[in-house]
Design a protein around this motif. Structure first.
Motif, PDB file in Angstrom:
ATOM      1  N   GLY A 112       4.624  19.548   3.508  1.00  0.00           N
ATOM      2  CA  GLY A 112       3.842  20.062   2.377  1.00  0.00           C
ATOM      3  C   GLY A 112       3.030  21.266   2.771  1.00  0.00           C
ATOM      4  O   GLY A 112       1.889  21.440   2.334  1.00  0.00           O
ATOM      5  N   THR A 119       9.103  22.252  -2.384  1.00  0.00           N
ATOM      6  CA  THR A 119       7.668  22.287  -2.743  1.00  0.00           C
ATOM      7  C   THR A 119       7.394  23.485  -3.658  1.00  0.00           C
ATOM      8  O   THR A 119       6.681  23.363  -4.657  1.00  0.00           O
ATOM      9  CB  THR A 119       6.785  22.419  -1.472  1.00  0.00           C
ATOM     10  N   GLY A 143       4.679  10.442  -2.713  1.00  0.00           N
ATOM     11  CA  GLY A 143       4.981  11.124  -1.451  1.00  0.00           C
ATOM     12  C   GLY A 143       4.181  12.409  -1.371  1.00  0.00           C
ATOM     13  O   GLY A 143       4.733  13.511  -1.336  1.00  0.00           O
ATOM     14  N   ASP A 164       1.366   7.856  -0.462  1.00  0.00           N
ATOM     15  CA  ASP A 164       2.336   8.148   0.599  1.00  0.00           C
ATOM     16  C   ASP A 164       2.469   6.932   1.502  1.00  0.00           C
ATOM     17  O   ASP A 164       1.512   6.193   1.732  1.00  0.00           O
ATOM     18  CB  ASP A 164       1.940   9.375   1.420  1.00  0.00           C
ATOM     19  N   LEU A 165       3.676   6.780   2.004  1.00  0.00           N
ATOM     20  CA  LEU A 165       3.991   5.712   2.945  1.00  0.00           C
ATOM     21  C   LEU A 165       3.300   5.969   4.285  1.00  0.00           C
ATOM     22  O   LEU A 165       2.884   5.048   4.979  1.00  0.00           O
ATOM     23  CB  LEU A 165       5.512   5.718   3.141  1.00  0.00           C
ATOM     24  N   ASP A 192       4.400   1.858   0.171  1.00  0.00           N
ATOM     25  CA  ASP A 192       5.743   2.188  -0.330  1.00  0.00           C
ATOM     26  C   ASP A 192       5.701   2.175  -1.855  1.00  0.00           C
ATOM     27  O   ASP A 192       5.324   1.173  -2.452  1.00  0.00           O
ATOM     28  CB  ASP A 192       6.715   1.113   0.197  1.00  0.00           C
ATOM     29  N   ILE A 193       6.092   3.275  -2.454  1.00  0.00           N
ATOM     30  CA  ILE A 193       6.037   3.394  -3.917  1.00  0.00           C
ATOM     31  C   ILE A 193       6.796   2.249  -4.586  1.00  0.00           C
ATOM     32  O   ILE A 193       6.417   1.791  -5.673  1.00  0.00           O
ATOM     33  CB  ILE A 193       6.560   4.770  -4.394  1.00  0.00           C
ATOM     34  N   ASN A 207       8.992  14.701  -5.001  1.00  0.00           N
ATOM     35  CA  ASN A 207       9.785  15.529  -4.085  1.00  0.00           C
ATOM     36  C   ASN A 207      10.167  14.608  -2.938  1.00  0.00           C
ATOM     37  O   ASN A 207       9.465  14.537  -1.927  1.00  0.00           O
ATOM     38  CB  ASN A 207       8.966  16.735  -3.614  1.00  0.00           C
TER      39      ASN A 207
HETATM   40  C1  LIG Z   1       9.377  15.863   1.125  1.00  0.00           C
HETATM   41  S1  LIG Z   1       7.791  15.173   1.384  1.00  0.00           S
HETATM   42  C2  LIG Z   1       6.934  15.837  -0.033  1.00  0.00           C
HETATM   43  C3  LIG Z   1       5.526  16.309   0.294  1.00  0.00           C
HETATM   44  C4  LIG Z   1       4.850  17.079  -0.841  1.00  0.00           C
HETATM   45  N1  LIG Z   1       4.723  16.259  -2.026  1.00  0.00           N
HETATM   46  C5  LIG Z   1       5.629  18.333  -1.177  1.00  0.00           C
HETATM   47  O1  LIG Z   1       6.240  18.379  -2.267  1.00  0.00           O
HETATM   48  O2  LIG Z   1       5.642  19.268  -0.368  1.00  0.00           O
HETATM   49  C6  LIG Z   1       8.070  13.476   0.941  1.00  0.00           C
HETATM   50  C7  LIG Z   1       6.932  12.531   1.244  1.00  0.00           C
HETATM   51  O3  LIG Z   1       7.284  11.236   0.732  1.00  0.00           O
HETATM   52  C8  LIG Z   1       6.768  10.239   1.587  1.00  0.00           C
HETATM   53  N2  LIG Z   1       7.537   9.000   1.368  1.00  0.00           N
HETATM   54  C9  LIG Z   1       8.777   8.718   1.836  1.00  0.00           C
HETATM   55  N3  LIG Z   1       9.150   7.504   1.407  1.00  0.00           N
HETATM   56  C10 LIG Z   1       8.143   7.009   0.643  1.00  0.00           C
HETATM   57  C11 LIG Z   1       7.948   5.787  -0.072  1.00  0.00           C
HETATM   58  N4  LIG Z   1       8.893   4.842  -0.099  1.00  0.00           N
HETATM   59  N5  LIG Z   1       6.782   5.599  -0.738  1.00  0.00           N
HETATM   60  C12 LIG Z   1       5.829   6.551  -0.705  1.00  0.00           C
HETATM   61  N6  LIG Z   1       5.953   7.741  -0.034  1.00  0.00           N
HETATM   62  C13 LIG Z   1       7.102   7.965   0.619  1.00  0.00           C
HETATM   63  C14 LIG Z   1       6.919  10.863   2.987  1.00  0.00           C
HETATM   64  O4  LIG Z   1       6.051  10.258   3.913  1.00  0.00           O
HETATM   65  C15 LIG Z   1       6.605  12.334   2.718  1.00  0.00           C
HETATM   66  O5  LIG Z   1       5.249  12.619   2.955  1.00  0.00           O
END
Ligand SMILES: C[S@@+](CC[C@H](N)C(=O)[O-])C[C@H]1O[C@@H](n2cnc3c(N)ncnc32)[C@H](O)[C@@H]1O
Length: 270
Positions: A112, A119, A143, A164-165, A192-193, A207
């Motif tokens: 991010g 992003t 996330g 976020d996880l 975990d979402i 994302n």
């Molecule tokens: C690609 S990054 C996106 C970061 C920011 N939102 C952006 O758009 O730049 C994805 C994020 O999702 C989180 N993530 C992955 N699996 C997840 C889950 N099951 N529940 C919540 N968050 C999760 C990761 O830790 C990571 O920080």
């Protein structure tokens, strides 16, 4: 995160440890950047070499060191060194760049930093939603990473739930909200979402990666909002994702691509 004498990042000194220990998130050392924990192992990040400290910690918390590296910050996140960006009328800059910015943020070592095409498209299409369609009051950022999308929507006046996880992402997002005086516009959750839905929102930001999107798409609690901004998938994954939602009452209002990545602004039809 940046603190004390550290105003930016030069080299990252990383120590991969296993098993992980919850206390490693709470280290008070002035050169400590953060602890990235995943699947029972973790990586400790510092601004400088910390052999003695790591040795002491490994005895105290009974972990083994599996890998040590020194990585120039410029090469972190696939060389996407954070720079100021402009989205609509808002400017967003790394906290170490001097200037009169609408938002500043500490990208730390999580995803991010604002330079990745996904992003960038999430921000651009967010601005288009805000200016051409609707101004959501409640936003769910799934996330949140560094919290860059959360900051953007909080600045536009929304109340954001950021999840976020990775505990480090939640810490960094909190830090970045505080840097901008926006802390009271966001609720932060680590987890975990898939275990946290349903969460009420007008707009959902995701994302994410293909497998998680596929799981979310088949979860009825995911489809409670009016708008969705979705990215994190490439052109060759798009067909499978489209098929997954083909029977749902949804309309893709905007589809954008950049460097093989795709972003959708989706509206749920009522
Ligand atoms: C690609 S990054 C996106 C970061 C920011 N939102 C952006 O758009 O730049 C994805 C994020 O999702 C989180 N993530 C992955 N699996 C997840 C889950 N099951 N529940 C919540 N968050 C999760 C990761 O830790 C990571 O920080």
């Amino acid at each position: 995160m940046l603190k004390g004498k550290h105003k930016n990042y030069q080299n990252l000194y990383t120590y991969m440890v296993k098993p992980s220990h919850p206390q490693l998130h709470q280290l008070e050392d002035e050169d400590f950047i953060g602890f990235w924990e995943e699947d029972g192992m973790g990586i400790l990040f510092f601004h400088c070499q910390k052999e003695q400290l790591i040795d002491n910690l490994s005895k105290k918390y009974e972990f083994k060191i599996y890998d040590k590296q020194v990585i120039p910050y410029r090469e972190w996140n696939e060389n996407r060194f954070p720079k100021p960006i402009k989205v609509g009328k808002l400017t967003i800059a790394p906290v170490w760049v001097e200037g009169n910015w609408d938002l500043v943020f500490d990208p730390s070592v999580v995803f991010g930093e604002g330079q990745h095409p996904t992003t960038a498209m999430m921000l651009e299409l967010g601005w288009e939603l805000y200016t051409k369609f609707e101004k959501p009051e409640k936003v769910l950022d799934i996330g949140c990473g560094s919290g860059i999308l959360t900051l953007f929507w909080a600045k536009l006046g929304a109340n954001v739930t950021a999840i976020d996880l990775n505990p480090l992402c939640v810490k960094v997002t909190q830090h970045n909200l505080e840097l901008n005086g926006l802390r009271n516009q966001a609720e932060l959750k680590q987890g975990d979402i898939l275990n946290l839905l349903p969460i009420e929102a007008d707009l959902v930001l995701g994302n994410l990666y293909r497998l998680l999107l596929l799981k979310l798409f088949e979860n009825e609690h995911f489809w409670k909002a009016k708008y969705y901004l979705l990215s994190g998938f490439s052109l060759d994954m798009e067909k499978e994702l489209l098929e997954k939602i083909s029977t749902l009452p949804l309309k893709i209002l905007i589809r954008r691509t950049s460097q093989n990545w795709v972003c959708w602004l989706v509206k749920k039809l009522s």
